[in-house]
Scaffold this active site. Structure first.
Site, PDB file in Angstrom:
ATOM      1  N   TRP A   1       0.769  -1.079   0.210  1.00  0.00           N
ATOM      2  CA  TRP A   1      -0.056  -0.076   0.091  1.00  0.00           C
ATOM      3  C   TRP A   1       1.143   1.205  -0.090  1.00  0.00           C
ATOM      4  O   TRP A   1       1.903   1.404   0.885  1.00  0.00           O
ATOM      5  CB  TRP A   1      -0.910   0.083   0.954  1.00  0.00           C
ATOM      6  CG  TRP A   1      -1.724   1.086   1.449  1.00  0.00           C
ATOM      7  CD1 TRP A   1      -2.434   1.710   0.416  1.00  0.00           C
ATOM      8  CD2 TRP A   1      -1.993   1.819   2.725  1.00  0.00           C
ATOM      9  NE1 TRP A   1      -3.210   2.818   1.107  1.00  0.00           N
ATOM     10  CE2 TRP A   1      -2.855   2.905   2.352  1.00  0.00           C
ATOM     11  CE3 TRP A   1      -1.576   1.823   4.001  1.00  0.00           C
ATOM     12  CZ2 TRP A   1      -3.294   4.034   3.395  1.00  0.00           C
ATOM     13  CZ3 TRP A   1      -1.920   2.720   4.930  1.00  0.00           C
ATOM     14  CH2 TRP A   1      -2.898   3.817   4.468  1.00  0.00           C
TER      15      TRP A   1
ATOM     16  N   ASP B   1      -0.835  -5.998   9.558  1.00  0.00           N
ATOM     17  CA  ASP B   1      -1.825  -4.657   9.195  1.00  0.00           C
ATOM     18  C   ASP B   1      -2.870  -5.446   8.649  1.00  0.00           C
ATOM     19  O   ASP B   1      -2.910  -5.965   7.676  1.00  0.00           O
ATOM     20  CB  ASP B   1      -0.990  -3.928   8.078  1.00  0.00           C
ATOM     21  CG  ASP B   1      -2.045  -2.743   7.531  1.00  0.00           C
ATOM     22  OD1 ASP B   1      -2.952  -2.454   8.223  1.00  0.00           O
ATOM     23  OD2 ASP B   1      -1.746  -1.934   6.723  1.00  0.00           O
TER      24      ASP B   1
ATOM     25  N   LYS C   1     -13.109   0.174   6.669  1.00  0.00           N
ATOM     26  CA  LYS C   1     -13.655  -0.596   5.629  1.00  0.00           C
ATOM     27  C   LYS C   1     -15.003  -1.433   6.369  1.00  0.00           C
ATOM     28  O   LYS C   1     -15.936  -1.446   5.746  1.00  0.00           O
ATOM     29  CB  LYS C   1     -12.830  -1.417   4.782  1.00  0.00           C
ATOM     30  CG  LYS C   1     -11.367  -0.547   4.576  1.00  0.00           C
ATOM     31  CD  LYS C   1     -11.525   0.209   3.492  1.00  0.00           C
ATOM     32  CE  LYS C   1     -10.409   1.442   3.538  1.00  0.00           C
ATOM     33  NZ  LYS C   1      -9.499   1.547   2.690  1.00  0.00           N
TER      34      LYS C   1
END
Ligand code: PMP
Length: 412
Positions: free
Chosen positions: A147, A228, A263
């Protein structure tokens, strides 16, 4: 006299003043933010945004979940103060999040410190500061690719960042052998950042054998896994998506975690996340996290975490949330299947099959930068230059247009 722009220029011409910002030069726009503005300036009604990593429903909207709305209504009447909540945040939220990521029966629960942070980003940064405090010469190893914000978030804390191979762009698969042999060379005390599920940007995850092999390697080499987890529930399911992390916490003495509620609870702008540390020195670690937080932002915002705590501890809201999360997950899985089947029908057999194998919101289309630019210019279809798409941007009213355009660009 107060300065306007003109009088300020005159003043500066006539006086020798040292200006502190004169040494700065304009930075280029962040690629994703730049994409948002290009998209909003495009006047074509058929335009499609596949850049931004937020969930969208079949109407192209990012809704507030019903479970969240109901929790907010409850909070409106039950909340009785806006006094500070303290650096580690809300105890109910922290406990609920530990149970969400580990499961209620996990043996590591008693060794896990969980501290509320402003989003997953806040968690990553606090973890990096903790690493710097305890192991200033450690390197954090991140996947190639990873990311885009991992490197600034972790690196700006002053920790060295290096990459290990992860994804093969030719066959669109995990390159585990290359990853493993690179991690063989990692020194004891280094951190290896792994995406818990729904790898961003590749959509390519580790399977149970891979996780197990990494546990053995971590034990042999003495590196510490740093997970993560930004998409729990978006891949295979809430428990399934955390299984690699749970395995590591079972078999290793120390594991770091950054978790996001952006999310899976759709709470993006409320900034909710948590940093977790599994360690026998739980209380000591927590005291250091609290002092790091105090030195950066003092304490996290409260509202989003209060919503999550209310949902996770309610017998009515939790099943509702799980259902809504399941709907989001299944919609993306469906988009993946439809995309592959449409492209195969258009004659691109095999070229996009990887998209149906992968999980979460992202995949690489495998396009050149020229093809990506052509999709934007000729068809109003926007994605990041690497050809990474956020699949939630596709829906029944635009998927055929998208596949048609992709097919034309692919054949040029
Ligand atoms: N990690 C990964 C891999 C992500 O994709 C994101 C969000 N895009 C985050 C962490 C952090 O998200 P947030 O700060 O919005 O919770």
């Amino acid at each position: 006299m107060p300065f306007g722009m003109n009088s300020l220029s005159v003043f500066l011409r006539n006086h020798r003043v040292h200006l502190m910002f004169d040494t700065l030069s304009q930075l280029p726009a962040d690629p994703i933010l730049g994409l948002i503005s290009q998209f909003s300036q495009d006047e074509r009604s058929q335009k499609i945004d596949l850049g931004v990593g937020v969930y969208r429903n079949t109407q192209g909207h990012t809704p507030i979940l019903s479970a969240v709305k109901q929790a907010e209504q409850m909070l409106l009447t039950s909340e009785h103060t806006k006094a500070y909540i303290g650096p580690v945040g809300d105890a109910v939220f922290n406990r609920s999040m530990a149970e969400l990521v580990l499961g209620k029966q996990h043996t590591a629960l008693e060794r896990m410190t969980m501290v509320q942070t402003p989003g997953g980003c806040g968690a990553l940064r606090v973890a990096a500061e903790l690493i710097k405090r305890t192991h200033a010469d450690a390197t954090i190893w991140v996947s190639d690719p990873t990311w885009g914000n991992h490197i600034p978030l972790l690196g700006d804390a002053g920790v060295t960042i290096k990459t290990y191979p992860y994804y093969n762009f030719n066959d669109h698969r995990l390159c585990f052998e290359a990853m493993f042999s690179c991690l063989e060379k990692v020194k004891a005390g280094d951190l290896v950042l792994l995406h818990g599920c729904c790898h961003n940007p590749s959509g390519t995850d580790l399977n149970t054998e891979h996780w197990q092999a990494l546990v053995s390697l971590a034990l042999r080499k003495g590196f510490v896994p740093f997970i993560d987890m930004a998409y729990q529930g978006f891949g295979e399911g809430i428990d399934e998506d955390a299984s690699g992390f749970r395995l590591m916490c079972e078999q290793l003495p120390e594991v770091l975690l950054a978790v996001s509620c952006s999310k899976n609870f759709g709470l993006y702008r409320e900034r909710v996340g948590a940093v977790g540390v599994v360690s026998a020195k739980k209380a000591i670690v927590e005291s250091h996290i609290a002092s790091i937080v105090r030195g950066i932002y003092s304490m996290p915002p409260s509202h989003g975490a209060a919503i999550v705590a209310a949902i996770l501890s309610s017998e009515i809201l939790r099943p509702l949330w799980e259902r809504e999360l399941g709907e989001m997950r299944e919609r993306i899985q469906q988009v993946r299947k439809e995309l592959v089947s449409s492209m195969n029908t258009l004659g691109a057999e095999g070229q996009f099959d990887h998209i149906a194998r992968q999980s979460g919101m992202f995949s690489f289309l495998g396009l050149t930068e020229t093809a990506v630019a052509a999709l934007a210019k000729d068809f109003g279809i926007y994605m990041v230059a690497s050809g990474r798409v956020s699949l939630a941007g596709l829906n029944p009213s635009n998927i055929n247009t998208f596949c048609g355009a992709l097919n034309k660009v692919r054949l040029r």
